[in-house]
Scaffold this motif. Structure first.
Motif, PDB file in Angstrom:
ATOM      1  N   MET A   1       0.849  -1.198   0.000  1.00  0.00           N
ATOM      2  CA  MET A   1       0.000   0.000   0.000  1.00  0.00           C
ATOM      3  C   MET A   1       0.884   1.247   0.000  1.00  0.00           C
ATOM      4  N   ASP A   2       0.533   2.224  -0.818  1.00  0.00           N
ATOM      5  CA  ASP A   2       1.296   3.465  -0.868  1.00  0.00           C
ATOM      6  C   ASP A   2       1.130   4.248   0.427  1.00  0.00           C
ATOM      7  N   ASN A   3       2.186   4.953   0.803  1.00  0.00           N
ATOM      8  CA  ASN A   3       2.202   5.746   2.024  1.00  0.00           C
ATOM      9  C   ASN A   3       2.796   7.116   1.685  1.00  0.00           C
ATOM     10  N   PRO A   4       1.991   8.029   1.120  1.00  0.00           N
ATOM     11  CA  PRO A   4       2.519   9.334   0.696  1.00  0.00           C
ATOM     12  C   PRO A   4       3.112  10.098   1.885  1.00  0.00           C
ATOM     13  N   HIS A   5       4.120  10.919   1.576  1.00  0.00           N
ATOM     14  CA  HIS A   5       4.785  11.655   2.649  1.00  0.00           C
ATOM     15  C   HIS A   5       5.267  13.001   2.116  1.00  0.00           C
ATOM     16  N   VAL A   6       5.001  14.054   2.876  1.00  0.00           N
ATOM     17  CA  VAL A   6       5.502  15.384   2.534  1.00  0.00           C
ATOM     18  C   VAL A   6       6.809  15.625   3.284  1.00  0.00           C
ATOM     19  N   THR A  13      13.204  25.624   2.635  1.00  0.00           N
ATOM     20  CA  THR A  13      13.478  26.129   1.296  1.00  0.00           C
ATOM     21  C   THR A  13      13.094  25.136   0.216  1.00  0.00           C
ATOM     22  N   HIS A  14      12.931  23.854   0.582  1.00  0.00           N
ATOM     23  CA  HIS A  14      12.579  22.814  -0.387  1.00  0.00           C
ATOM     24  C   HIS A  14      11.599  21.828   0.242  1.00  0.00           C
ATOM     25  N   GLN A  15      10.701  21.330  -0.582  1.00  0.00           N
ATOM     26  CA  GLN A  15       9.796  20.284  -0.125  1.00  0.00           C
ATOM     27  C   GLN A  15       9.417  19.400  -1.303  1.00  0.00           C
ATOM     28  N   SER A  16       8.968  18.202  -0.974  1.00  0.00           N
ATOM     29  CA  SER A  16       8.525  17.284  -2.014  1.00  0.00           C
ATOM     30  C   SER A  16       7.470  16.353  -1.437  1.00  0.00           C
ATOM     31  N   LEU A  17       6.608  15.865  -2.317  1.00  0.00           N
ATOM     32  CA  LEU A  17       5.594  14.889  -1.935  1.00  0.00           C
ATOM     33  C   LEU A  17       5.979  13.560  -2.560  1.00  0.00           C
ATOM     34  N   SER A  18       6.452  12.633  -1.731  1.00  0.00           N
ATOM     35  CA  SER A  18       6.838  11.312  -2.233  1.00  0.00           C
ATOM     36  C   SER A  18       5.621  10.392  -2.222  1.00  0.00           C
ATOM     37  N   GLU A  19       5.558   9.531  -3.211  1.00  0.00           N
ATOM     38  CA  GLU A  19       4.398   8.636  -3.323  1.00  0.00           C
ATOM     39  C   GLU A  19       4.442   7.519  -2.293  1.00  0.00           C
ATOM     40  N   ASN A  20       5.640   7.236  -1.759  1.00  0.00           N
ATOM     41  CA  ASN A  20       5.769   6.179  -0.765  1.00  0.00           C
ATOM     42  C   ASN A  20       6.888   6.515   0.214  1.00  0.00           C
ATOM     43  N   TYR A  21       6.709   6.105   1.459  1.00  0.00           N
ATOM     44  CA  TYR A  21       7.625   6.465   2.547  1.00  0.00           C
ATOM     45  C   TYR A  21       7.891   5.229   3.388  1.00  0.00           C
ATOM     46  N   PHE A  22       9.165   4.974   3.648  1.00  0.00           N
ATOM     47  CA  PHE A  22       9.552   3.748   4.361  1.00  0.00           C
ATOM     48  C   PHE A  22      10.499   4.070   5.512  1.00  0.00           C
ATOM     49  N   LYS A  38      13.789  -1.830  -7.419  1.00  0.00           N
ATOM     50  CA  LYS A  38      14.401  -2.208  -8.694  1.00  0.00           C
ATOM     51  C   LYS A  38      13.398  -2.942  -9.587  1.00  0.00           C
ATOM     52  N   SER A  39      12.641  -3.845  -8.982  1.00  0.00           N
ATOM     53  CA  SER A  39      11.675  -4.630  -9.765  1.00  0.00           C
ATOM     54  C   SER A  39      10.510  -3.777 -10.255  1.00  0.00           C
ATOM     55  N   GLU A  40      10.165  -2.721  -9.466  1.00  0.00           N
ATOM     56  CA  GLU A  40       9.038  -1.868  -9.829  1.00  0.00           C
ATOM     57  C   GLU A  40       9.463  -0.620 -10.592  1.00  0.00           C
ATOM     58  N   GLY A  41      10.774  -0.462 -10.805  1.00  0.00           N
ATOM     59  CA  GLY A  41      11.263   0.705 -11.530  1.00  0.00           C
ATOM     60  C   GLY A  41      11.093   2.003 -10.782  1.00  0.00           C
ATOM     61  N   LYS A  42      11.228   1.956  -9.466  1.00  0.00           N
ATOM     62  CA  LYS A  42      11.064   3.140  -8.625  1.00  0.00           C
ATOM     63  C   LYS A  42      12.416   3.694  -8.182  1.00  0.00           C
ATOM     64  N   LYS A  43      12.465   4.985  -7.969  1.00  0.00           N
ATOM     65  CA  LYS A  43      13.668   5.626  -7.464  1.00  0.00           C
ATOM     66  C   LYS A  43      13.554   5.849  -5.953  1.00  0.00           C
ATOM     67  N   ILE A  44      14.725   5.846  -5.273  1.00  0.00           N
ATOM     68  CA  ILE A  44      14.774   5.958  -3.817  1.00  0.00           C
ATOM     69  C   ILE A  44      15.703   7.100  -3.435  1.00  0.00           C
ATOM     70  N   ARG A  45      15.278   7.888  -2.464  1.00  0.00           N
ATOM     71  CA  ARG A  45      16.196   8.818  -1.805  1.00  0.00           C
ATOM     72  C   ARG A  45      16.096   8.591  -0.298  1.00  0.00           C
ATOM     73  N   VAL A  46      17.238   8.765   0.362  1.00  0.00           N
ATOM     74  CA  VAL A  46      17.296   8.564   1.810  1.00  0.00           C
ATOM     75  C   VAL A  46      17.429   9.912   2.490  1.00  0.00           C
ATOM     76  N   THR A  59      12.267  13.927  -3.571  1.00  0.00           N
ATOM     77  CA  THR A  59      11.843  12.959  -4.567  1.00  0.00           C
ATOM     78  C   THR A  59      10.326  12.870  -4.591  1.00  0.00           C
ATOM     79  N   VAL A  60       9.781  12.549  -5.761  1.00  0.00           N
ATOM     80  CA  VAL A  60       8.333  12.317  -5.863  1.00  0.00           C
ATOM     81  C   VAL A  60       8.045  10.821  -5.830  1.00  0.00           C
ATOM     82  N   GLU A  61       9.084   9.996  -5.739  1.00  0.00           N
ATOM     83  CA  GLU A  61       8.868   8.551  -5.743  1.00  0.00           C
ATOM     84  C   GLU A  61       8.998   7.987  -4.319  1.00  0.00           C
ATOM     85  N   TRP A  62      10.079   7.288  -3.993  1.00  0.00           N
ATOM     86  CA  TRP A  62      10.164   6.655  -2.674  1.00  0.00           C
ATOM     87  C   TRP A  62      11.176   7.365  -1.793  1.00  0.00           C
TER      88      TRP A  62
END
Length: 432
Positions: A1-6, A13-22, A38-46, A59-62
């Motif tokens: 299940m997706d867990n969006p996170h701002v 000075t910067h913000q983003s809405l990621s579609e999933n948060y872990f 990798k299998s879903e073709g998603k990008k990750i930032r820590v 990031t707007v992804e994970w």
């Protein structure tokens, strides 16, 4: 299940809405997460604490936060080495080390950041006798874009020299740091005219274990801070007044003063002179090293900070002063000068040279753009390199000219992350 996170960085000075948060709680969960991305073709930032002035983790992804990876793995009081999970905050590590009569040899101005964050962004302190915090690293564990776990050590050559990676090589899960015996520092603070600072700063930087300068624009006097190891009895005179300064004046009174300056810019020079009279006086303090090197968290403001060759610091300081007056800027926050030992990290702003960091700070948007333009013109002419976590405004062509090992770094990055899992707009626009 997706867990969006701002996500919003500390400076707002910067913000983003990621579609999933872990928030993984183990290295195994990190490996599983990377494999899934990798299998879903998603990008990750820590993200660590987000104590940055740039969109380095946006990031707007994970988005992944390592707060649950925050434990001590091992601590060896004989070798003075400590292994910790990557999400541990420096302030928590400082306390654990102190309980074991140990310390880190060098720290930056604050300890709110995560251990992995300070390593990945080349966070530094205030000493030409010590390198960036990544130079205290003995080993780190990295989960790369293929889901493979690496234990990276100095004998790994180029991969080791890539440890300042901006999160682009993978997810760091564990680090081993070389500590030292716990020590106290004697801080001596005293005012000097700007001419005296021009003349003496390089000698003061070399003669003292730690050294920095604070200066408020439009004022003819700055404050020199020297720090040296001591076994003398701790002294923190006017304990209540220092508590009041750290916990009330710094947070509330200074915030109010800044608000007045933002509303009435013509008052800024007078306000800065008042702050100089109030704060730039002779002071002596002896306390635990991390307590002395750290400063109270300041009010929210903008920062740009550039590393230049150490010997160019007096010239840069004078040119910035002249630029502020010539362009009739009203700068309401301090300028800071610190010195750092050179290193061999590919993407370190101190790469191959002992360096001076010139940090220019400002509160409020009025005049900030003009200050940035003038400041960066000076730093670029002096072959400067910007702090990765602070504000800067140019493209990858300029970065490429600053970092001769960038092609080698990208070779390593491409092997560890062939699908660009860890690439966001910041990484794409700067180092790739």
């Amino acid at each position: 299940m997706d867990n969006p996170h701002v996500f919003v960085n500390w400076a707002r000075t910067h913000q983003s809405l990621s579609e999933n948060y872990f928030q993984p709680a183990s290295e195994a969960e990190v490996v599983e997460l990377v494999a899934r991305a990798k299998s879903e073709g998603k990008k990750i930032r820590v993200v660590g604490t987000g104590h940055s002035w740039y969109g380095i983790v946006c990031t707007v992804e994970w988005l992944v936060k390592l707060d649950r990876l925050n434990s001590i793995v091992t601590i060896d009081t004989e070798s003075k080495q400590v292994t910790v999970q990557a999400g541990m905050r420096l302030k928590e590590l400082n306390e654990v080390l102190a309980e074991n009569k140990l310390a880190l040899q060098n720290l930056g101005s604050i300890s709110e950041q995560s251990v992995a964050g300070v390593i990945s962004t080349a966070t530094h302190g205030s000493s030409v006798h010590h390198g960036i915090m990544a130079t205290q690293l003995l080993a780190f564990t990295l989960v790369d874009g293929n889901g493979v776990t690496h234990k990276v050590m100095p004998e790994d050559g180029d991969m080791w020299r890539a440890r300042v990676s901006l999160g682009s090589l993978g997810i760091i899960t564990e680090v081993t740091l070389q500590g030292c015996e716990a020590f106290d520092l004697r801080e001596e603070a005293y005012p000097l005219t700007v001419q005296e600072l021009d003349d003496k700063m390089l000698d003061l930087a070399r003669e003292n274990e730690f050294f920095k300068i604070w200066w408020f624009p439009h004022v003819g006097v700055g404050q020199a801070y020297t720090y040296n190891t001591t076994t003398d009895k701790r002294m923190n005179h006017d304990g209540f007044m220092r508590w009041l300064d750290d916990n009330f004046l710094a947070k509330y009174v200074f915030t109010l003063i800044l608000a007045i300056g933002k509303a009435f810019p013509t008052l800024v020079p007078y306000i800065n002179r008042f702050i100089r009279i109030l704060k730039f006086n002779k002071e002596v303090r002896i306390d635990r090293s991390d307590r002395v090197l750290n400063v109270p968290m300041p009010p929210i403001h903008d920062e740009m900070e550039w590393s230049i060759a150490m010997e160019d610091a007096p010239k840069a300081f004078k040119q910035v002063r002249e630029m502020i007056e010539e362009r009739k800027l009203k700068v309401n926050f301090l300028l800071e000068i610190r010195f750092v030992q050179g290193d061999d990290c590919m993407l370190s702003p101190c790469h191959s040279r002992d360096s001076a960091y010139i940090g220019a700070y400002h509160a409020g948007k009025k005049g900030w753009k003009e200050y940035v333009e003038g400041f960066e013109e000076i730093m670029l002419k002096l072959d400067g390199r910007p702090h990765w976590g602070k504000h800067f405004t140019f493209d990858k062509a300029a970065i490429k000219s600053m970092y001769p090992d960038l092609p080698k770094f990208n070779e390593i990055r491409s092997k560890l992350d062939p699908d660009n899992l860890f690439v966001n707009d910041f990484i794409q626009s700067t180092i790739i």
